[in-house]
Write a protein that holds these residues in place. Structure first.
Motif, PDB file in Angstrom:
ATOM      1  N   GLU A   1       0.854  -1.195   0.000  1.00 14.21           N
ATOM      2  CA  GLU A   1       0.000   0.000   0.000  1.00 14.21           C
ATOM      3  C   GLU A   1       0.883   1.236   0.000  1.00 14.21           C
ATOM      4  O   GLU A   1       1.779   1.355   0.827  1.00 14.21           O
ATOM      5  CB  GLU A   1      -0.906   0.030   1.227  1.00 14.21           C
ATOM      6  CG  GLU A   1      -1.782   1.283   1.271  1.00 14.21           C
ATOM      7  CD  GLU A   1      -2.727   1.321   2.446  1.00 14.21           C
ATOM      8  OE1 GLU A   1      -3.762   0.636   2.386  1.00 14.21           O
ATOM      9  OE2 GLU A   1      -2.419   2.032   3.425  1.00 14.21           O
TER      10      GLU A   1
ATOM     11  N   ARG B   1      -0.455  -3.047  -4.363  1.00 12.79           N
ATOM     12  CA  ARG B   1      -1.820  -3.559  -4.530  1.00 12.79           C
ATOM     13  C   ARG B   1      -2.876  -2.481  -4.238  1.00 12.79           C
ATOM     14  O   ARG B   1      -3.946  -2.485  -4.822  1.00 12.79           O
ATOM     15  CB  ARG B   1      -2.061  -4.745  -3.599  1.00 12.79           C
ATOM     16  CG  ARG B   1      -1.114  -5.903  -3.786  1.00 12.79           C
ATOM     17  CD  ARG B   1      -1.604  -6.786  -4.915  1.00 12.79           C
ATOM     18  NE  ARG B   1      -0.760  -7.968  -5.028  1.00 12.79           N
ATOM     19  CZ  ARG B   1       0.106  -8.159  -5.997  1.00 12.79           C
ATOM     20  NH1 ARG B   1       0.270  -7.258  -6.912  1.00 12.79           N
ATOM     21  NH2 ARG B   1       0.819  -9.258  -6.060  1.00 12.79           N
ATOM     22  N   THR B   2      -2.554  -1.583  -3.287  1.00 18.80           N
ATOM     23  CA  THR B   2      -3.503  -0.561  -2.866  1.00 18.80           C
ATOM     24  C   THR B   2      -2.841   0.808  -2.957  1.00 18.80           C
ATOM     25  O   THR B   2      -1.697   0.974  -2.536  1.00 18.80           O
ATOM     26  CB  THR B   2      -3.959  -0.805  -1.409  1.00 18.80           C
ATOM     27  OG1 THR B   2      -4.545  -2.102  -1.327  1.00 18.80           O
ATOM     28  CG2 THR B   2      -4.963   0.240  -0.958  1.00 18.80           C
TER      29      THR B   2
ATOM     30  N   THR C   1      -7.800   2.224 -10.835  1.00 17.92           N
ATOM     31  CA  THR C   1      -8.720   1.093 -10.681  1.00 17.92           C
ATOM     32  C   THR C   1      -8.733   0.248 -11.951  1.00 17.92           C
ATOM     33  O   THR C   1      -8.729  -0.985 -11.879  1.00 17.92           O
ATOM     34  CB  THR C   1     -10.144   1.590 -10.340  1.00 17.92           C
ATOM     35  OG1 THR C   1     -10.090   2.316  -9.104  1.00 17.92           O
ATOM     36  CG2 THR C   1     -11.120   0.441 -10.204  1.00 17.92           C
TER      37      THR C   1
ATOM     38  N   SER D   1      -6.500  -1.518  -5.973  1.00 17.60           N
ATOM     39  CA  SER D   1      -7.511  -1.088  -5.021  1.00 17.60           C
ATOM     40  C   SER D   1      -7.194   0.366  -4.689  1.00 17.60           C
ATOM     41  O   SER D   1      -6.044   0.696  -4.380  1.00 17.60           O
ATOM     42  CB  SER D   1      -7.445  -1.956  -3.766  1.00 17.60           C
ATOM     43  OG  SER D   1      -8.311  -1.459  -2.780  1.00 17.60           O
TER      44      SER D   1
ATOM     45  N   LYS E   1      -8.256   4.077  -2.658  1.00 17.33           N
ATOM     46  CA  LYS E   1      -8.984   4.840  -1.649  1.00 17.33           C
ATOM     47  C   LYS E   1      -8.595   6.305  -1.828  1.00 17.33           C
ATOM     48  O   LYS E   1      -7.514   6.604  -2.316  1.00 17.33           O
ATOM     49  CB  LYS E   1      -8.581   4.406  -0.235  1.00 17.33           C
ATOM     50  CG  LYS E   1      -8.742   2.943   0.063  1.00 17.33           C
ATOM     51  CD  LYS E   1      -8.145   2.626   1.420  1.00 17.33           C
ATOM     52  CE  LYS E   1      -7.959   1.143   1.603  1.00 17.33           C
ATOM     53  NZ  LYS E   1      -7.201   0.816   2.807  1.00 17.33           N
TER      54      LYS E   1
END
Length: 145
Positions: A53, A94-95, A118, A123, A125
């Motif tokens: 992340e 991954r994020t 995306t 992923s 946010k």
């Protein structure tokens, strides 16, 4: 201040120089306090290691502020809102947390970046500073809108 910008494979592709005031309290008062040498499209000024992340932001000031607010996080700087969707991510990522700015342009940039990232299978946010602050650097320094 000098920052190295690397692409998705970790190769150095650009250098950004930011001229600071003599006391270090902000950018120098000159026509172009920031100068970039090389190709920044797709690259990032990595203020932390490759991690599963990462947090991305538009500018170095916000990135450095987030590093202080979130110790241990891996923050990468896109060097422009239009470049956030284009950062090349290593396969370990991954994020992505997009740290946006509290203005129309900043929110639009976050939307564009979130859609693009995306589509690349990440992923995503989004986070923003408290409503009374324009950006993360302002929040850290307590400079309200």
């Amino acid at each position: 201040m000098v920052g190295l910008c690397v692409d998705g494979s970790g190769d150095l592709v650009a250098i950004q120089r930011i001229f600071l005031r003599p006391d270090g309290a902000g950018k120098a008062q000159m026509r172009k306090p920031k100068l970039t040498l090389g190709r920044v499209r797709g690259a990032a000024l990595r203020l932390g290691p490759v991690a599963s992340e990462i947090i991305i932001t538009e500018g170095p000031e916000d990135g450095l502020s987030l590093m202080q607010q979130l110790p241990g996080s891996s923050v990468w700087v896109a060097l422009g809102t239009a470049l956030m969707p284009e950062i090349e991510m290593p396969p370990e990522v991954r994020t992505v947390v997009i740290a946006g700015q509290n203005d129309a342009a900043g929110r639009a940039a976050v939307t564009r970046a979130a859609e693009a990232l995306t589509l690349r299978g990440l992923s995503v946010k989004a986070v923003f500073p408290s409503p009374e602050y324009r950006d993360w650097n302002d929040e850290l320094r307590g400079c309200r809108i």
